[in-house]
Motif scaffolding. Structure first.
Motif, PDB file in Angstrom:
ATOM      1  N   SER A 167      63.723  42.608 -29.064  1.00 31.42           N
ATOM      2  CA  SER A 167      62.489  43.384 -29.087  1.00 31.42           C
ATOM      3  C   SER A 167      61.297  42.515 -29.504  1.00 31.42           C
ATOM      4  O   SER A 167      60.200  42.663 -28.975  1.00 31.42           O
ATOM      5  CB  SER A 167      62.640  44.579 -30.028  1.00 31.42           C
ATOM      6  OG  SER A 167      61.467  45.343 -29.998  1.00 31.42           O
ATOM      7  N   ILE A 168      61.534  41.577 -30.430  1.00 30.47           N
ATOM      8  CA  ILE A 168      60.467  40.637 -30.795  1.00 30.47           C
ATOM      9  C   ILE A 168      60.080  39.818 -29.564  1.00 30.47           C
ATOM     10  O   ILE A 168      58.900  39.622 -29.277  1.00 30.47           O
ATOM     11  CB  ILE A 168      60.926  39.692 -31.930  1.00 30.47           C
ATOM     12  CG1 ILE A 168      61.206  40.484 -33.205  1.00 30.47           C
ATOM     13  CG2 ILE A 168      59.880  38.614 -32.203  1.00 30.47           C
ATOM     14  CD1 ILE A 168      61.796  39.659 -34.333  1.00 30.47           C
ATOM     15  N   GLY A 172      57.383  43.228 -29.388  1.00 28.22           N
ATOM     16  CA  GLY A 172      57.399  44.312 -30.369  1.00 28.22           C
ATOM     17  C   GLY A 172      56.859  43.853 -31.722  1.00 28.22           C
ATOM     18  O   GLY A 172      57.200  42.768 -32.179  1.00 28.22           O
ATOM     19  N   GLY A 173      56.027  44.676 -32.338  1.00 25.83           N
ATOM     20  CA  GLY A 173      55.522  44.355 -33.671  1.00 25.83           C
ATOM     21  C   GLY A 173      56.481  44.859 -34.739  1.00 25.83           C
ATOM     22  O   GLY A 173      57.428  45.589 -34.439  1.00 25.83           O
ATOM     23  N   ALA A 174      56.225  44.489 -35.997  1.00 34.48           N
ATOM     24  CA  ALA A 174      57.130  44.823 -37.094  1.00 34.48           C
ATOM     25  C   ALA A 174      57.321  46.340 -37.227  1.00 34.48           C
ATOM     26  O   ALA A 174      58.449  46.819 -37.346  1.00 34.48           O
ATOM     27  CB  ALA A 174      56.611  44.235 -38.398  1.00 34.48           C
ATOM     28  N   HIS A 176      56.781  48.751 -35.047  1.00 31.57           N
ATOM     29  CA  HIS A 176      57.485  49.264 -33.874  1.00 31.57           C
ATOM     30  C   HIS A 176      58.996  49.045 -34.020  1.00 31.57           C
ATOM     31  O   HIS A 176      59.795  49.951 -33.789  1.00 31.57           O
ATOM     32  CB  HIS A 176      56.965  48.544 -32.624  1.00 31.57           C
ATOM     33  CG  HIS A 176      57.790  48.795 -31.399  1.00 31.57           C
ATOM     34  ND1 HIS A 176      57.616  49.903 -30.617  1.00 31.57           N
ATOM     35  CD2 HIS A 176      58.812  48.090 -30.837  1.00 31.57           C
ATOM     36  CE1 HIS A 176      58.485  49.868 -29.623  1.00 31.57           C
ATOM     37  NE2 HIS A 176      59.224  48.773 -29.731  1.00 31.57           N
ATOM     38  N   LYS A 180      61.214  52.262 -34.286  1.00 31.40           N
ATOM     39  CA  LYS A 180      61.838  52.593 -33.004  1.00 31.40           C
ATOM     40  C   LYS A 180      63.228  51.993 -32.856  1.00 31.40           C
ATOM     41  O   LYS A 180      64.046  52.508 -32.118  1.00 31.40           O
ATOM     42  CB  LYS A 180      60.944  52.106 -31.840  1.00 31.40           C
ATOM     43  CG  LYS A 180      59.657  52.890 -31.681  1.00 31.40           C
ATOM     44  CD  LYS A 180      59.908  54.211 -30.972  1.00 31.40           C
ATOM     45  CE  LYS A 180      58.710  55.119 -30.933  1.00 31.40           C
ATOM     46  NZ  LYS A 180      57.649  54.685 -30.045  1.00 31.40           N
ATOM     47  N   HIS A 181      63.484  50.850 -33.495  1.00 38.77           N
ATOM     48  CA  HIS A 181      64.770  50.204 -33.260  1.00 38.77           C
ATOM     49  C   HIS A 181      65.743  50.301 -34.420  1.00 38.77           C
ATOM     50  O   HIS A 181      66.917  50.550 -34.216  1.00 38.77           O
ATOM     51  CB  HIS A 181      64.560  48.730 -32.888  1.00 38.77           C
ATOM     52  CG  HIS A 181      64.135  48.555 -31.469  1.00 38.77           C
ATOM     53  ND1 HIS A 181      65.015  48.534 -30.430  1.00 38.77           N
ATOM     54  CD2 HIS A 181      62.909  48.443 -30.934  1.00 38.77           C
ATOM     55  CE1 HIS A 181      64.356  48.400 -29.296  1.00 38.77           C
ATOM     56  NE2 HIS A 181      63.076  48.343 -29.570  1.00 38.77           N
ATOM     57  N   ILE A 182      65.259  50.074 -35.643  1.00 43.34           N
ATOM     58  CA  ILE A 182      66.211  50.038 -36.755  1.00 43.34           C
ATOM     59  C   ILE A 182      66.471  51.441 -37.301  1.00 43.34           C
ATOM     60  O   ILE A 182      67.614  51.812 -37.530  1.00 43.34           O
ATOM     61  CB  ILE A 182      65.735  49.071 -37.860  1.00 43.34           C
ATOM     62  CG1 ILE A 182      65.522  47.682 -37.259  1.00 43.34           C
ATOM     63  CG2 ILE A 182      66.776  49.000 -38.978  1.00 43.34           C
ATOM     64  CD1 ILE A 182      65.155  46.616 -38.247  1.00 43.34           C
TER      65      ILE A 182
ATOM     66  N   GLN B  85      52.404  38.730 -29.952  1.00 42.70           N
ATOM     67  CA  GLN B  85      52.884  40.002 -29.414  1.00 42.70           C
ATOM     68  C   GLN B  85      52.357  40.256 -28.012  1.00 42.70           C
ATOM     69  O   GLN B  85      53.034  40.838 -27.177  1.00 42.70           O
ATOM     70  CB  GLN B  85      52.478  41.154 -30.329  1.00 42.70           C
ATOM     71  CG  GLN B  85      53.331  41.241 -31.575  1.00 42.70           C
ATOM     72  CD  GLN B  85      52.836  42.336 -32.508  1.00 42.70           C
ATOM     73  OE1 GLN B  85      52.289  43.326 -32.073  1.00 42.70           O
ATOM     74  NE2 GLN B  85      53.037  42.152 -33.790  1.00 42.70           N
ATOM     75  N   ARG B  88      54.419  37.584 -25.719  1.00 37.70           N
ATOM     76  CA  ARG B  88      55.851  37.840 -25.572  1.00 37.70           C
ATOM     77  C   ARG B  88      56.090  39.126 -24.791  1.00 37.70           C
ATOM     78  O   ARG B  88      55.454  40.132 -25.049  1.00 37.70           O
ATOM     79  CB  ARG B  88      56.506  38.000 -26.946  1.00 37.70           C
ATOM     80  CG  ARG B  88      56.637  36.729 -27.732  1.00 37.70           C
ATOM     81  CD  ARG B  88      57.437  37.052 -28.971  1.00 37.70           C
ATOM     82  NE  ARG B  88      57.318  36.027 -29.970  1.00 37.70           N
ATOM     83  CZ  ARG B  88      57.007  36.268 -31.237  1.00 37.70           C
ATOM     84  NH1 ARG B  88      56.785  37.500 -31.634  1.00 37.70           N
ATOM     85  NH2 ARG B  88      56.932  35.283 -32.090  1.00 37.70           N
ATOM     86  N   ASN B 104      69.887  47.879 -27.876  1.00 43.62           N
ATOM     87  CA  ASN B 104      70.000  48.785 -29.015  1.00 43.62           C
ATOM     88  C   ASN B 104      70.990  49.906 -28.696  1.00 43.62           C
ATOM     89  O   ASN B 104      70.802  50.637 -27.733  1.00 43.62           O
ATOM     90  CB  ASN B 104      68.613  49.356 -29.340  1.00 43.62           C
ATOM     91  CG  ASN B 104      68.570  50.036 -30.678  1.00 43.62           C
ATOM     92  OD1 ASN B 104      69.589  50.530 -31.170  1.00 43.62           O
ATOM     93  ND2 ASN B 104      67.419  50.077 -31.283  1.00 43.62           N
ATOM     94  N   LEU B 107      69.625  53.725 -28.298  1.00 40.55           N
ATOM     95  CA  LEU B 107      68.536  54.116 -27.400  1.00 40.55           C
ATOM     96  C   LEU B 107      69.024  54.076 -25.956  1.00 40.55           C
ATOM     97  O   LEU B 107      69.856  53.246 -25.602  1.00 40.55           O
ATOM     98  CB  LEU B 107      67.343  53.161 -27.552  1.00 40.55           C
ATOM     99  CG  LEU B 107      66.701  53.059 -28.928  1.00 40.55           C
ATOM    100  CD1 LEU B 107      65.519  52.107 -28.884  1.00 40.55           C
ATOM    101  CD2 LEU B 107      66.248  54.415 -29.416  1.00 40.55           C
ATOM    102  N   ARG B 111      64.781  54.080 -21.653  1.00 40.50           N
ATOM    103  CA  ARG B 111      63.774  53.941 -22.687  1.00 40.50           C
ATOM    104  C   ARG B 111      63.603  52.479 -23.092  1.00 40.50           C
ATOM    105  O   ARG B 111      62.485  52.014 -23.333  1.00 40.50           O
ATOM    106  CB  ARG B 111      64.189  54.770 -23.902  1.00 40.50           C
ATOM    107  CG  ARG B 111      63.014  55.177 -24.741  1.00 40.50           C
ATOM    108  CD  ARG B 111      63.445  56.036 -25.875  1.00 40.50           C
ATOM    109  NE  ARG B 111      62.776  55.538 -27.073  1.00 40.50           N
ATOM    110  CZ  ARG B 111      62.995  56.024 -28.276  1.00 40.50           C
ATOM    111  NH1 ARG B 111      63.848  56.999 -28.452  1.00 40.50           N
ATOM    112  NH2 ARG B 111      62.363  55.526 -29.312  1.00 40.50           N
ATOM    113  N   GLU B 115      60.176  50.278 -22.527  1.00 36.68           N
ATOM    114  CA  GLU B 115      59.480  49.864 -23.743  1.00 36.68           C
ATOM    115  C   GLU B 115      58.481  48.734 -23.482  1.00 36.68           C
ATOM    116  O   GLU B 115      57.370  48.733 -24.004  1.00 36.68           O
ATOM    117  CB  GLU B 115      60.533  49.406 -24.761  1.00 36.68           C
ATOM    118  CG  GLU B 115      60.003  49.146 -26.132  1.00 36.68           C
ATOM    119  CD  GLU B 115      61.094  48.567 -27.016  1.00 36.68           C
ATOM    120  OE1 GLU B 115      61.941  49.332 -27.495  1.00 36.68           O
ATOM    121  OE2 GLU B 115      61.093  47.347 -27.228  1.00 36.68           O
ATOM    122  N   LYS B 119      54.429  48.846 -24.046  1.00 37.76           N
ATOM    123  CA  LYS B 119      53.713  47.915 -24.917  1.00 37.76           C
ATOM    124  C   LYS B 119      52.588  47.200 -24.179  1.00 37.76           C
ATOM    125  O   LYS B 119      51.513  47.000 -24.714  1.00 37.76           O
ATOM    126  CB  LYS B 119      54.742  46.907 -25.486  1.00 37.76           C
ATOM    127  CG  LYS B 119      54.163  45.654 -26.099  1.00 37.76           C
ATOM    128  CD  LYS B 119      53.691  45.877 -27.512  1.00 37.76           C
ATOM    129  CE  LYS B 119      52.858  44.680 -27.975  1.00 37.76           C
ATOM    130  NZ  LYS B 119      52.092  44.939 -29.159  1.00 37.76           N
TER     131      LYS B 119
END
Lengths: 269, 326
Positions: A167-168, A172-174, A176, A180-182, B85, B88, B104, B107, B111, B115, B119
């Motif tokens: 995701s990074i 993805g930001g911290a 998010h 959303k993920h953890i 960000q 990437r 993940n 999820l 989705r 994502e 973003k």
């Protein structure tokens, strides 16, 4: 085998459901007005007209227990929510960012854990004033450390997973990633902690109200009913026994529920 | 043509309790638009670390000590986290080795692919879904509509890796880094995924940095190959040239150890010894203790890089010209 394994979960769910349904019904209907005094019918023993008997003012105990369920659930829900929200903020940032943020947060949590929660609650109530709102706030703060520690350990575990790195790598930001993920991965341990905190808060509220520090009249409270029942423990033992049983059933229900949830969660892992 | 990605004299160091160790030394290479560059080497040679340095996701103990990485002409060394960000997932993206863990588990597939669009684009929910379904079809995921709602555990390894590729491809990045994308898959699925990379190469104007320990895999998709050993680039050149006329003894050994039909019945060649550990690297050429052509100077100094025609370069003392001194 599976049935046996899930038994605590089902018993817990049953107990909690009974209390919850009682609370829901009390919103619309109670057999008697819970505050209606009937001096001619004081300390009546349980019968078909008064299922749980009456108290020292002749009020119907069954109606009052139903009414008290509202307070119990309200306090449990709000206190657990406060604890969850603040515990999440602290635990998630400590676990995810690590380093000095983690160090600082966890030492703060250690300091909170260093003296008993109930003392902290008594202190808060003494500084401010007794009542429903302050009781809930005090109990909420009391449950922060449990949430923070469980959420922190989940975040430490999941932050090293590839899907977080993935995701990074997708921009993805911290925040998010944390939400959303953890967080969705950490729902099971959080549910276990929430249900434990719920029962802990109800028990602590009963304790505080018993001491006269918690919920104040006219708000109904099981803890205060216990206190009121105390002088009649020999003449009307059912009063104290029934109220004690009700508290026990709900607290036991939530504890079994959290045990059951944890077993289901562990089985999967 | 200006390179899309330039890595210049990159040093990456690990800060360990025993001290500081250089895990990557003097890494320099370029990736041009539409080019597929492969990095090959054994485990522990710094292939993945190179890709992490480019993506800016080095592990906490590692840091860039020296050198510069620039993408489309601007340096990546001093980007703010917001700029990272933006970059990437949009122009620079990465496919991970393990399709089991890079998705993940809680999820849905749809989705997770969407994502990236959420973003980086302002598409509506419906447009995002259309785009995702289109990309899922493109990477060979059948029944995209049904898979939209599926969870990763319901998919096979090959399908999950296709999902990862779809996630990387959907934003039409300029550069995709694939870190051993076929290593965790069995051989038949591996060849399907390699075919998919071939198709992507033909249909998209995307550059690809493809990391693998398998020269056979590299040969199938890459134009240019970089051979790494113990944190150094030892040889680099066009794929046909490098495979047909390997110069560095390490490359020669790697090629020798690829199984093929002509070697049937014979014992397969293996390179004696192992890659030296980070803490055990000494002066001189790190391959010297495994090399059959070892010279005196191999133990005392790391060789210069010698250039041949077509940009083929090799770092080995065997190619030192007369009069070069040490």
């Amino acid at each position: 085998m599976i049935k046996k394994h899930r038994l605590p979960l089902y018993i817990g769910l049953t107990f909690v459901s009974i209390a919850f349904i009682m609370m829901l019904i009390s919103l619309f209907y109670t057999p008697y007005d819970p505050n209606a005094i009937d001096p001619t019918n004081r300390l009546a023993s349980p019968s078909l007209t008064h299922l749980f008997g009456t108290d020292n003012f002749g009020r119907d105990i069954f109606s009052r227990v139903m009414e008290g369920a509202k307070t119990a659930f309200l306090i449990g829900t709000v206190a657990a929510s406060i604890g969850l929200f603040l515990g999440f903020l602290l635990g998630a940032s400590a676990g995810y960012f690590g380093g000095w943020i983690d160090e600082l947060t966890m030492r703060f949590i250690d300091a909170m854990l260093a003296f008993p929660g109930i003392l902290l609650a008594i202190m808060l109530i003494a500084v401010f004033e007794p009542g429903m709102k302050n009781t809930v706030i005090a109990l909420g703060i009391m449950s922060i450390p449990a949430f923070a520690r469980i959420i922190r350990s989940s975040f430490i575990q999941y932050k090293s997973y590839d899907f977080v790195k993935a995701s990074i790598a997708k921009g993805g930001g911290a925040i998010h990633i944390m939400i959303k993920h953890i967080l969705p991965n950490a729902v099971s341990p959080i549910l276990v902690a929430a249900s434990l905190s719920f029962s802990g808060s109800i028990l602590a509220e009963s304790g505080l109200s018993y001491l006269g520090l918690g919920v104040q009249p006219p708000d109904p409270s099981w803890g205060r009913m216990l206190k009121e029942a105390q002088p009649y423990i020999t003449s009307a033992p059912w009063y104290v026994i029934i109220v004690g049983m009700v508290i026990t059933i709900l607290v036991l229900g939530f504890n079994l529920l959290s045990d059951g949830l944890r077993d289901v969660h562990d089985k999967k892992a | 043509m200006a390179p899309l990605l330039s890595v210049q004299a990159l040093d990456v160091a690990f800060q360990l309790p025993e001290g500081e160790f250089l895990a990557l030394e003097n890494i320099s290479f370029h990736i041009y638009p539409n080019e597929v560059v492969g990095i090959v080497g054994e485990s522990g040679c710094g292939k993945s670390l190179t890709s992490q340095a480019i993506m800016g996701i080095l592990p906490g103990v590692a840091s860039i000590k020296h050198g510069n990485i620039s993408f489309q002409g601007c340096s990546l060394n001093d980007l703010s986290s917001r700029e990272w960000q933006e970059l990437r997932g949009n122009e620079l993206t990465m496919i991970f080795q393990e399709p089991m863990t890079s998705l993940n588990p809680v999820l849905t597939i749809g989705r997770q692919i969407a994502e990236v669009l959420k973003k980086h684009t302002s598409l509506s929910k419906i447009e995002r879904k259309q785009q995702v379904i289109k990309t899922m079809n493109e990477v060979g995921l059948p029944r995209a509509e049904a898979l939209w709602k599926a969870y990763p555990h319901q998919l096979s390894g090959g399908m999950r890796q296709r999902v990862s590729i779809a996630m990387a491809l959907i934003s039409r990045p300029k550069l995709m880094i694939a870190d051993e994308p076929t290593t965790a898959l069995d051989v038949t699925i591996q060849s399907q995924i390699l075919d998919l990379f071939q198709t992507i190469k033909q249909n998209h104007s995307t550059s690809l940095l493809f990391i693998s320990h398998d020269l056979g895999v590299i040969q199938a998709v890459c134009d240019q190959v970089i051979v790494m050993y113990a944190g150094r680039i030892v040889e680099q050149g066009k794929v046909e040239k490098l495979i047909s006329e390997p110069k560095h003894p390490y490359t020669q050994s790697l090629i020798q150890s690829i199984p093929d039909a002509t070697k049937r019945g014979q014992r397969l060649y293996t390179i004696p010894g192992t890659v030296p550990h980070l803490q055990e690297r000494q002066v001189g050429c790190p391959f010297s203790n495994r090399c059959t052509y070892k010279l005196k100077q191999c133990e005392t100094s790391f060789p210069d890089t010698y250039e041949f025609d077509d940009g083929h370069t090799v770092a080995c003392h065997l190619f030192a010209k007369e009069g070069d001194g040490n």
